[in-house]
Structures are given as structure tokens and as C-alpha cells.
Write a protein that holds these residues in place. Structure first.
Motif, mmCIF file in Angstrom:
data_model
loop_
_atom_site.group_PDB
_atom_site.id
_atom_site.type_symbol
_atom_site.label_atom_id
_atom_site.label_comp_id
_atom_site.label_asym_id
_atom_site.label_seq_id
_atom_site.Cartn_x
_atom_site.Cartn_y
_atom_site.Cartn_z
ATOM 1 N N MET A 1 -9.912 -40.290 -8.734
ATOM 2 C CA MET A 1 -9.487 -41.340 -9.298
ATOM 3 C C MET A 1 -8.482 -40.771 -9.949
ATOM 4 S SD MET A 1 -10.746 -45.322 -8.070
ATOM 5 C CE MET A 1 -11.361 -45.181 -9.336
ATOM 6 N N ALA A 2 -9.098 -40.495 -11.141
ATOM 7 C CA ALA A 2 -8.049 -40.288 -12.052
ATOM 8 C C ALA A 2 -7.332 -38.608 -11.954
ATOM 9 C CB ALA A 2 -8.806 -39.423 -13.931
ATOM 10 N N VAL A 3 -7.741 -38.080 -10.793
ATOM 11 C CA VAL A 3 -6.826 -37.369 -10.328
ATOM 12 C C VAL A 3 -5.323 -37.603 -9.698
ATOM 13 C CG1 VAL A 3 -7.108 -34.489 -8.939
ATOM 14 C CG2 VAL A 3 -8.758 -34.910 -10.700
ATOM 15 N N ILE A 4 -5.790 -38.541 -8.806
ATOM 16 C CA ILE A 4 -5.156 -38.588 -7.974
ATOM 17 C C ILE A 4 -3.835 -39.083 -8.410
ATOM 18 C CG2 ILE A 4 -4.417 -40.543 -5.566
ATOM 19 C CD1 ILE A 4 -7.489 -39.459 -5.251
ATOM 20 N N LEU A 5 -4.397 -39.939 -9.447
ATOM 21 C CA LEU A 5 -3.096 -40.838 -10.188
ATOM 22 C C LEU A 5 -3.080 -39.954 -11.542
ATOM 23 C CD1 LEU A 5 -2.545 -43.884 -11.573
ATOM 24 C CD2 LEU A 5 -4.576 -43.514 -13.775
ATOM 25 N N GLY A 6 -3.326 -38.999 -12.085
ATOM 26 C CA GLY A 6 -2.433 -37.883 -12.889
ATOM 27 C C GLY A 6 -1.667 -36.890 -11.474
ATOM 28 N N ASP A 26 2.090 -50.371 -1.289
ATOM 29 C CA ASP A 26 2.154 -51.443 -1.363
ATOM 30 C C ASP A 26 2.255 -52.233 0.369
ATOM 31 O OD1 ASP A 26 1.633 -50.852 -3.739
ATOM 32 O OD2 ASP A 26 2.490 -52.332 -4.449
ATOM 33 N N TRP A 27 2.532 -51.992 0.490
ATOM 34 C CA TRP A 27 3.001 -52.552 2.070
ATOM 35 C C TRP A 27 1.930 -52.142 3.427
ATOM 36 C CZ3 TRP A 27 3.255 -51.188 7.302
ATOM 37 C CH2 TRP A 27 3.522 -52.631 8.231
ATOM 38 N N VAL A 28 1.981 -50.994 3.633
ATOM 39 C CA VAL A 28 0.812 -50.096 3.831
ATOM 40 C C VAL A 28 -0.534 -50.276 3.552
ATOM 41 C CG1 VAL A 28 -0.506 -47.953 4.604
ATOM 42 C CG2 VAL A 28 2.083 -47.553 4.660
ATOM 43 N N VAL A 29 -0.889 -50.802 2.049
ATOM 44 C CA VAL A 29 -1.990 -51.113 1.376
ATOM 45 C C VAL A 29 -2.337 -52.337 1.596
ATOM 46 C CG1 VAL A 29 -3.776 -51.306 -0.094
ATOM 47 C CG2 VAL A 29 -2.350 -49.218 -0.232
ATOM 48 N N LEU A 30 -1.531 -53.491 2.185
ATOM 49 C CA LEU A 30 -1.941 -54.709 2.501
ATOM 50 C C LEU A 30 -1.815 -54.382 3.825
ATOM 51 C CD1 LEU A 30 0.570 -56.689 -0.662
ATOM 52 C CD2 LEU A 30 -2.158 -55.817 0.034
ATOM 53 N N ASN A 31 -1.300 -54.423 4.468
ATOM 54 C CA ASN A 31 -1.078 -54.662 5.829
ATOM 55 C C ASN A 31 -1.495 -53.777 6.539
ATOM 56 O OD1 ASN A 31 1.231 -57.224 5.814
ATOM 57 N ND2 ASN A 31 1.451 -55.588 4.322
ATOM 58 N N LEU A 32 -2.442 -52.807 6.611
ATOM 59 C CA LEU A 32 -2.889 -51.783 6.929
ATOM 60 C C LEU A 32 -4.758 -51.451 6.588
ATOM 61 C CD1 LEU A 32 -0.057 -50.279 8.929
ATOM 62 C CD2 LEU A 32 -1.152 -51.385 9.633
ATOM 63 N N PHE A 34 -5.767 -52.469 3.533
ATOM 64 C CA PHE A 34 -6.901 -53.715 2.838
ATOM 65 C C PHE A 34 -7.315 -53.947 5.041
ATOM 66 C CE2 PHE A 34 -7.227 -57.093 -0.122
ATOM 67 C CZ PHE A 34 -8.905 -56.655 0.114
ATOM 68 N N PRO A 35 -6.767 -54.793 5.403
ATOM 69 C CA PRO A 35 -7.658 -55.570 6.194
ATOM 70 C C PRO A 35 -8.270 -54.192 7.435
ATOM 71 C CG PRO A 35 -5.565 -55.842 6.799
ATOM 72 C CD PRO A 35 -5.070 -55.024 5.079
ATOM 73 N N LEU A 190 -7.321 -45.886 1.249
ATOM 74 C CA LEU A 190 -7.008 -47.433 0.635
ATOM 75 C C LEU A 190 -6.579 -46.378 -0.800
ATOM 76 C CD1 LEU A 190 -7.906 -50.782 0.890
ATOM 77 C CD2 LEU A 190 -7.878 -50.218 -0.996
ATOM 78 N N THR A 191 -8.021 -45.893 -1.384
ATOM 79 C CA THR A 191 -8.183 -45.582 -2.429
ATOM 80 C C THR A 191 -6.585 -45.057 -3.399
ATOM 81 O OG1 THR A 191 -10.158 -45.978 -2.718
ATOM 82 C CG2 THR A 191 -9.409 -44.988 -4.372
ATOM 83 N N PRO A 192 -6.736 -43.910 -2.046
ATOM 84 C CA PRO A 192 -5.196 -42.839 -2.301
ATOM 85 C C PRO A 192 -4.283 -43.696 -2.576
ATOM 86 C CG PRO A 192 -6.843 -42.259 -1.049
ATOM 87 C CD PRO A 192 -7.269 -42.702 -0.795
ATOM 88 N N LEU A 193 -3.590 -44.120 -1.354
ATOM 89 C CA LEU A 193 -2.074 -44.941 -1.908
ATOM 90 C C LEU A 193 -1.949 -45.817 -2.254
ATOM 91 C CD1 LEU A 193 -1.842 -45.607 2.186
ATOM 92 C CD2 LEU A 193 -1.449 -44.302 0.913
#
Length: 296
Positions: A1-6, A26-32, A34-35, A190-193
């Protein structure tokens, strides 16, 4: 995760992403994504007595931290957006995408079943319910504060909450393999996005000394809450229990990335959310091994 963040921070600084790139993520995370994660995990989750300790600890963390945040924010006179951001992000830890690898690496694979229960029936369920209520209650301006009916509509129309209701209804139902595969693929994004969205926001900010709300949030999330759980484990004689060890380590995880996405999408204070999530991930890389030593 730290690598993706960087990588996301670097991309935001040097590649000039188009306006609205973070919001689109954010839209993709919340609407696709995460559900899909809800629908991929909840229907097959097994419930037994081993769930009592991690689930009780996870929900106790939510209640206690939310109460502390609300009291401190009210007395300090922090804004509605800052208070809502703290109430949404601080009580919910990154108990899956950082918690699972941390538990496996620091406590061994035997701790993973307990970690899954802590996350799915604790943190994850809280984000879909408590998180939906906080986002509906504190989202937007104070002048546009929703009434009871409007807040209820916002809560029940929150996509992860809808997915949660559907997921419980599907328990015991055999779904087509193509559908479950689609859920798995979307859930894996989800996590990468989410990290990309946070990284793009961090790229637009200069490093500065954390302010009071951020210090409070990270202090509670990374130090005070796990110390309290460890103290309870000692009192009840749970120091030799894998359930309590995992619960301590999961309670020490940094603020949940997805909760940060929910908070920014709801219009809560973006600077506070970004600092809590971004700094929390980095600091936790050093504090989680310390907690593992303390419970060892």
C-alpha cells in the motif's frame, strides 16, 4: 500500500492528472468496488463463538472513539466538516488491507480467521451502517444539514449499505460463478484505487505540522485505542488468547482508506481526512511491529 501511495503522489505531482481525477476514483470505489467487496464476502462468512471477542472489541472501538472525538471536537469548537471527518475516519481502522497482512506476518496465519471476523462483522459492517449515518448527518454545509427523513434516505441509499442488505439476503444462496468472479475482480480493485485517490490528494499538499484534529485522531487510532484493548485483555486474562492478540493488533491499524473516501465524497474536511489516512499508513508501518512485541 505504501508503494501505491508513493506512486500516486509522484503521479499527481509530475504527470498533471486531469481535474476531477481523485473524485472519479472515489466514485468507482464507492459505487462499484466497495459494494462488490460486500457482496463477495458477507454471504459466505461463517459465524460461531470465536466471533464474540473480535466483534465486541471492534464495535467497542467504534463507540468509545466516536464518543471521545465528539466530546473533544465539541469543546474545541471544531467545524462541522472537521468533526464529521474525525467521527467517520478515526473509529474505523484499516483492518483488512493492512490488518490482514500485519496479522499474518506478526502473529502467524492462525490469526487470520479472527482478523476476518474483526474486519467483516466489526469494522466493515460499521462502515456500511455507522459510516453511512455519519456521512448523511455531517455531509454538506451546516445550512443544508439534513432532517431525519432526508438523513434516512441518504443512509439507506448509500451503495455499500444497499449491498450489505442484499448480501445478507443472499446468505445460503448459490450464485453463478461468473457473477462471483465479477464481484471478486471489482473488490480486488478497491485498495489500489483508494490509495490512488488519497495519493492524488496528498500530491497537492505541502508537508506541514499536523494540527489538533489530526494529532487527536492519530493518537487515538494508533496508540490510545490499542493500549486500552491490551489493558482489557490483561484484566480478563486474555493475553494468551489469539482472539485477544489479533484484536489488539487490529485495533492498532491506521484510519481506514475506504472510510476516508466516504468522508471526502460526503464533503467532509478533505485536509483532515487526507492527513489522517496518509500519515496513518506511514506511521503504522513502524507502530504495528511494536504492538506485536508488546502482546508477544
Amino acid at each position: 500500500m505504501a508503494v501505491i501511495l508513493g506512486v500516486a503522489v509522484a503521479a499527481g505531482r509530475w504527470l498533471e492528472p486531469p481535474p476531477g481525477a481523485a473524485a472519479g476514483t472515489d466514485w468507482v470505489v464507492l459505487n462499484l468496488a466497495f459494494p462488490a467487496l460486500v457482496l463477495a464476502t458477507i454471504p459466505g462468512l461463517e459465524l460461531d463463538r470465536t466471533a464474540l471477542v473480535p466483534v465486541a472489541v471492534a464495535w467497542s472501538i467504534v463507540v468509545v472513539s466516536a464518543l471521545v472525538v465528539w466530546v473533544v471536537a465539541t469543546r474545541a469548537g471544531w467545524s462541522r466538516q472537521v468533526t464529521g471527518a474525525l467521527l467517520l475516519v478515526v473509529p474505523l481502522g484499516n483492518t483488512s488491507f493492512l490488518g490482514f497482512p500485519a496479522v499474518e506476518a506478526l502473529l502467524g496465519p492462525e490469526g487470520l480467521p479472527t482478523a476476518v471476523l474483526y474486519d467483516q462483522l466489526g469494522t466493515f459492517l460499521a462502515l456500511s451502517t455507522y459510516g453511512a449515518v455519519i456521512a448523511a448527518r455531517y455531509g454538506g454545509s451546516e445550512a443544508a444539514s439534513p432532517g431525519g427523513a432526508a438523513m434516512l434516505r441518504r443512509t439507506v441509499s448509500f451503495p455499500p449499505f444497499v449491498a450489505l442488505v442484499v448480501a445478507f439476503a443472499l446468505r445460503g444462496v448459490a450464485l453463478p460463478g461468473s457473477l462471483t468472479s465479477a464481484f471478486d475482480v471489482l473488490a480486488a480493485s478497491l485498495t489500489p484505487l483508494a490509495m490512488v485517490g488519497i495519493g492524488l490528494r496528498l500530491s497537492q499538499r505541502r508537508l506541514s505540522v499536523p494540527d489538533g484534529p489530526v494529532v487527536l485522531g492519530l493518537g487515538l487510532r494508533l496508540f490510545v485505542l490499542p493500549a486500552a484493548v491490551l489493558a482489557v485483555a490483561v484484566v480478563v486474562g486474555g493475553r494468551s488468547s489469539i482472539e485477544w492478540d489479533v484484536s489488539v493488533l487490529e485495533s492498532a491499524t491506521p484510519p481506514m482508506i475506504t472510510a476516508g473516501i466516504v468522508a471526502t465524497a460526503a464533503g467532509l474536511d478533505e485536509d483532515t481526512v487526507t492527513s489522517l489516512v496518509g500519515l496513518g499508513v506511514v506511521i503504522a508501518l513502524f507502530t504495528l511491529p511494536v504492538w506485536a512485541v508488546l502482546i508477544g
